[in-house]
Enzyme design. Sequence first.
Site, short mmCIF file in Angstrom:
data_model
loop_
_atom_site.label_atom_id
_atom_site.label_comp_id
_atom_site.label_asym_id
_atom_site.label_seq_id
_atom_site.Cartn_x
_atom_site.Cartn_y
_atom_site.Cartn_z
N PHE A 144 -2.07 13.49 5.66
CA PHE A 144 -1.49 13.59 4.19
C PHE A 144 -1.17 12.36 3.69
O PHE A 144 -0.56 11.45 4.18
CB PHE A 144 -0.01 14.58 4.41
N ASP A 229 -1.15 4.33 6.58
CA ASP A 229 -0.30 5.06 5.87
C ASP A 229 0.87 5.49 6.62
O ASP A 229 1.23 6.08 7.58
CB ASP A 229 -0.78 6.39 5.34
N LYS A 258 9.47 6.75 1.40
CA LYS A 258 10.44 7.38 2.41
C LYS A 258 11.67 6.44 2.82
O LYS A 258 12.43 6.14 2.08
CB LYS A 258 9.81 8.33 3.40
#
Length: 413
Positions: A144, A229, A258
Amino acid sequence: MTTTSARPKSSADWIAIEQATFFPNLRPPMVIERGQGSRVWDVEGREYLDLIAGIAVVSLGHASPVVQRALAEQSAKLIHTSNLFYTIPQLQLAKLLTEHSPFDRVFFCNSGAEANEAAIKLARKWGKRHRDGAYAIISAEHAFHGRTLATVTATGKENYTRSFTPLPDGFPHVPFNDMDALERAVDATTAAVLLEPIQGEGGVHVATENYLRDVRDFCRDKNLLFMVDEVQTGVGRLGTLWGFERWGVEPDVMTLAKGLGGGVPIGAVLANESAAVFEPGDHGSTFGGNPLMCAVAYDVVRYILDNDVLGNVNRVGGVLKRGLEHMAAEQPLIQSVRGEGLLLAIELTVEHAPDVVRLGHDEGVLLNATGPTTIRLAPPLTLTEAEAKEGLAKLRRALDRLDVPELTQPAAS
Ligand SMILES: Cc1ncc(COP(=O)(O)O)c(C=O)c1O
């Protein structure tokens, strides 16, 4: 147009506004009003232990004094200038991140997708310059990387992309943890490999012991960029400041978001000198690197470094993981336990993860289902041992309450 009326009181009243105004959405019927540490309360005053932390975002817990202070002090001084000018919090954050990582250069943005979008552009420019115009970025199945057009293409989930074709070119996918498949997928068009150390949204699938090291060596041999990532795994979540440290590798490019802002929106791309090919005008963002967000992120990272938050992640993550393993030995609905630090998951033997999450709400705990059989836990990095044990007990009660007809009825012949 709606008219102004009295302030809604109940969750149902608030949710009616969503149903009248939003693009359709799927979420449980609870409206969270406030939070403190590892807990939140809904508008009816019900308390929940938050074991998902806004999807691995609220790293220092809700209403963290660290975040509050940074917001208050910086907002009283300077909130925004755009990148037309230098601001001090941005420069301080850049220095902190590069001093505590193997990277030399940084670009700030506002989210994980934007960080990956920037990394993709960086890789394409690098490919033009260093690999004869190579542009393809290989990523893993079940990855993702975001929802912008390029990042959702790198994500590669058919149900996320189906309505948005034609997609950009040059995003092949290979099975995760399969070195042979990666080697076979590389050709003259390949510029970079983009991987998560742990596939968070994909269900907390952990890169095997050697995989990231083999990918690192392979990328070096073949003159490819190795990009990680770390939007979900970075900034302490795995018990190391950056997730890749657990594998003993140094990638060329890392993306963050995040937990970096402890709840405020900020993303970043970090790159080593040879990968950092952006020149003035190549990329930009009006809000990215805004002094308010950078001041918060600086204090969040400083707090993590100065207060043994990584030690807490390892200790409490260990308690949580061992507790889940113990539960798995007793509770037949749990097939296995995965993850590192405070990014953990249980795999169920039945396709009822969303039901367990719902029962968890009744028990006063927030969990997340990444799919029909997987429940993810990504609590604040400041979760205490007592809270971990409370969370385990609540999860256990939710599992014990699950009524699974396929387990209780004889199979049809
Ligand atoms: C590994 C990873 N990359 C990218 C993203 C996208 O981040 P954002 O939702 O901030 O755009 C996510 C979000 O879950 C993620 O987990």
